[in-house]
Design an enzyme around this catalytic site. Structure first.
Site, PDB file in Angstrom:
ATOM      1  CG  HIS A 221      27.500 -52.411  33.522  1.00  0.00           C
ATOM      2  ND1 HIS A 221      27.937 -51.256  34.136  1.00  0.00           N
ATOM      3  CD2 HIS A 221      26.950 -53.176  34.497  1.00  0.00           C
ATOM      4  CE1 HIS A 221      27.684 -51.336  35.432  1.00  0.00           C
ATOM      5  NE2 HIS A 221      27.076 -52.490  35.677  1.00  0.00           N
TER       6      HIS A 221
ATOM      7  CE1 TYR B 178       1.315 -12.466  27.223  1.00  0.00           C
ATOM      8  CE2 TYR B 178       1.820 -10.148  26.862  1.00  0.00           C
ATOM      9  CZ  TYR B 178       1.742 -11.447  26.390  1.00  0.00           C
ATOM     10  OH  TYR B 178       2.099 -11.728  25.098  1.00  0.00           O
TER      11      TYR B 178
ATOM     12  CE  LYS C  81       0.476 -18.172  22.116  1.00  0.00           C
ATOM     13  NZ  LYS C  81       1.494 -17.419  22.902  1.00  0.00           N
TER      14      LYS C  81
ATOM     15  CB  SER D 221      23.205 -46.804   1.692  1.00  0.00           C
ATOM     16  OG  SER D 221      24.330 -46.219   1.070  1.00  0.00           O
TER      17      SER D 221
ATOM     18  CD  GLU E 139      19.921 -44.765  12.290  1.00  0.00           C
ATOM     19  OE1 GLU E 139      20.927 -44.039  12.183  1.00  0.00           O
ATOM     20  OE2 GLU E 139      19.550 -45.533  11.396  1.00  0.00           O
TER      21      GLU E 139
ATOM     22  CG  ASN F 295      21.012 -47.605   6.883  1.00  0.00           C
ATOM     23  OD1 ASN F 295      21.785 -48.513   7.203  1.00  0.00           O
ATOM     24  ND2 ASN F 295      21.291 -46.729   5.930  1.00  0.00           N
TER      25      ASN F 295
ATOM     26  CD  GLN G 112       3.966 -12.909  20.179  1.00  0.00           C
ATOM     27  OE1 GLN G 112       2.966 -12.229  20.340  1.00  0.00           O
ATOM     28  NE2 GLN G 112       4.940 -12.551  19.348  1.00  0.00           N
TER      29      GLN G 112
ATOM     30  CE  LYS H  94      24.484 -48.841   5.794  1.00  0.00           C
ATOM     31  NZ  LYS H  94      25.028 -49.016   7.139  1.00  0.00           N
TER      32      LYS H  94
HETATM   33  N1  ARG Z   1       0.328 -12.827  20.853  1.00  0.00           N
HETATM   34  C1  ARG Z   1       0.321 -12.647  22.267  1.00  0.00           C
HETATM   35  C2  ARG Z   1       0.917 -13.894  22.953  1.00  0.00           C
HETATM   36  O1  ARG Z   1       0.949 -14.914  22.346  1.00  0.00           O
HETATM   37  C3  ARG Z   1      -1.070 -12.450  22.747  1.00  0.00           C
HETATM   38  C4  ARG Z   1      -1.187 -11.745  24.043  1.00  0.00           C
HETATM   39  C5  ARG Z   1      -0.829 -10.322  23.857  1.00  0.00           C
HETATM   40  N2  ARG Z   1      -1.106  -9.540  24.999  1.00  0.00           N
HETATM   41  C6  ARG Z   1      -0.561  -8.328  25.150  1.00  0.00           C
HETATM   42  N3  ARG Z   1      -0.867  -7.702  26.222  1.00  0.00           N
HETATM   43  N4  ARG Z   1       0.255  -7.827  24.268  1.00  0.00           N
HETATM   44  O2  ARG Z   1       1.350 -13.859  24.073  1.00  0.00           O
END
Ligand code: ARG
Length: 460
Positions: A156, A317, A325, A277, A290, A285, A322, A283
């Site tokens: 605590h 798919y 990523k 600062s 942080e 920091n 997409q 200061k």
């Molecule tokens: N740029 C697409 C992705 O990152 C690649 C795969 C695309 N496939 C499709 N059937 N349009 O998912």
């Protein structure tokens, strides 16, 4: 630019929609994996007599040149291309003609992108494990230097029981060891190859996926084409592991921030990892700690983002995927940077053992040991707890520590107190009196250090 799939279309995609839907701005990070995958695919196609040896040579050398050109900045992957896969294939075909058009035989972008992402992630996981190893080494090294440094252990955020700094650091060592283990676990599942699955149902060519997996150093081939192109659980799992790493780092950061405050004064951050600062000249920091704490939110955001993208998607798919990523790359980059900065900051942190010990003597942290003393003299624990509670209450009123009471004063609370109470509640004795495995006693800490060093070696 005309699309590689334009055959069934009568007009061009809307300009803004085209640009908006393009992923090249971020998936260009996969160019090495994409080219590596394509080279292996071309070799396999030739081995299986699906394309000629001549086509294979043209494709492989063409791809190798493209790789060199991208590496050297001679080719810029821009928004003119839809994604990295289309970019590489288009440039290849521009350069080598007919043979380039044969590369996509027995393959889809769906198995291609999943393969690229897994290849990329496998490397990334290995890098993270190395960085965690550096951090664990630094923790063990500092723990060895501070087996004798006593500090307050908190619950605590109130003084609880004294511990050694080594013990406290070894707690984090355990967390980062589990984090590395989690990443290994994730690596095992990422290490299966989607390539050869085609769009979703498999391909009509006599491909050799085992050979492909060998070329690309995958431990296994994904056994179901639809699953192979549909799931991103490997990325979700990785970002979840990243989130846990960040959670651990953020807790450690919070403690370092507290330790470096004037109120605690347990540690001093190195100038190289502190900032000043713009207005307050005095200061210094702890910005790095942080910021690691702050970036934790960003990684959690990536986890929620990818989980939400994947939620409810029908097989197989979908273009939604997409969107996997950005969170994947962002989480990876954030964890990587955080581990590098955190380890360097930690390695340069200086601890003030005297300040820690002085703090450990405050706050009645030997009260549990005083109760345990009475238990040894035959008092039931609940009763002992009650007696020491009352003793602490009068001590707080008088502004004294328990050990500052005379034996007569102590005996007013229990006639079981003898001269040996003072040794029993000495702050260092409190540490070494712990007998359980995994405790803060010197012997247990030495054993923990040895085990940690062993497990670090076993990991490499
Ligand atoms: N740029 C697409 C992705 O990152 C690649 C795969 C695309 N496939 C499709 N059937 N349009 O998912």
């Amino acid at each position: 630019m005309s699309k590689l799939w334009h055959g069934r279309f009568e007009k061009e995609t809307d300009g803004f929609a085209d640009e908006w839907a393009a992923s090249i701005s971020f998936d260009k990070a996969l160019y090495k994996e994409d080219i590596r995958g394509s080279i292996a695919h071309a070799r396999m196609l030739a081995k299986q007599d699906i394309i000629s040896g001549e086509d294979e040579r043209l494709i492989v050398s063409g791809l190798e040149e493209i790789l060199d050109d991208i590496d050297a900045g001679r080719i810029e992957l821009t928004g003119d291309y839809e994604d990295v896969h289309m970019a590489v294939e288009s440039i290849l075909t521009e350069r080598i003609g007919e043979a380039g058009k044969r590369l996509h035989t027995a393959r889809s972008r769906n198995d291609q992108v999943a393969t690229d992402a897994r290849l990329w992630l496998k490397e990334e996981i290995l890098r993270d494990i190395e960085l965690l190893k550096d951090l664990r080494k630094a923790l063990i090294k500092t723990a060895k230097e501070h087996t004798d440094t006593v500090m307050p252990g908190f619950t605590h955020l109130q003084h609880a029981q004294p511990v050694s700094l080594a013990f406290h650091l070894l707690a984090y060592q355990q967390m980062f060891a589990r984090d590395a283990d989690r990443l290994w676990d994730c690596y095992r599942r990422t290490d299966a190859m989607p390539l050869g699955s085609g769009a979703l149902a498999g391909v009509t060519y006599a491909t050799d996926r085992e050979y492909l997996a060998g070329e690309l150093q995958f431990a296994a081939v994904c056994p179901n084409a639809m699953d192979a192109v549909s799931d991103r659980d490997f990325a979700v799992e990785y970002i979840a592991a990243c989130s846990i790493i960040m959670m651990h780092l953020s807790r450690f950061c919070e403690e370092i921030i507290l330790w470096c405050s004037g109120e605690f004064g347990f540690a001093v951050a190195d100038d190289a990892y502190s900032t000043g600062s713009s207005i307050m000249p005095q200061k210094k920091n702890p910005d790095m700690a942080e910021l690691v704490r702050g970036k934790t939110g960003r990684v959690y955001g990536s986890l929620v983002s990818i989980l939400t993208v994947m939620k409810g998607l029908p097989l197989a798919y979908n273009k939604d995927m997409q969107e996997d990523k950005v969170p994947l790359f962002d989480a990876a980059g954030t964890v990587r940077g955080s581990l590098v900065v955190f380890t360097a900051m930690f390695e340069t942190l200086r601890f003030d053992a005297d300040a820690m010990e002085a703090a450990a003597k405050k706050g009645y942290m030997n009260a549990t040991d005083a109760a345990d003393y009475l238990v040894c003299k035959g008092v039931p624990f609940r009763e002992a707890h009650e007696i020491i509670g009352a003793l602490v209450l009068s001590a707080t009123k008088e502004g004294k520590a328990i050990e500052e009471f005379s034996l007569d004063e102590l005996r007013e609370h229990s006639d079981k107190f003898g001269e040996d109470i003072y040794d029993a509640i000495d702050i260092r004795a409190c540490l070494d009196a712990k007998l359980s495995d995994g405790s803060t006693s010197g012997a247990s800490v030495a054993a923990q250090i040895e085990a940690a060093e062993k497990s670090l070696k076993a990991f490499s």
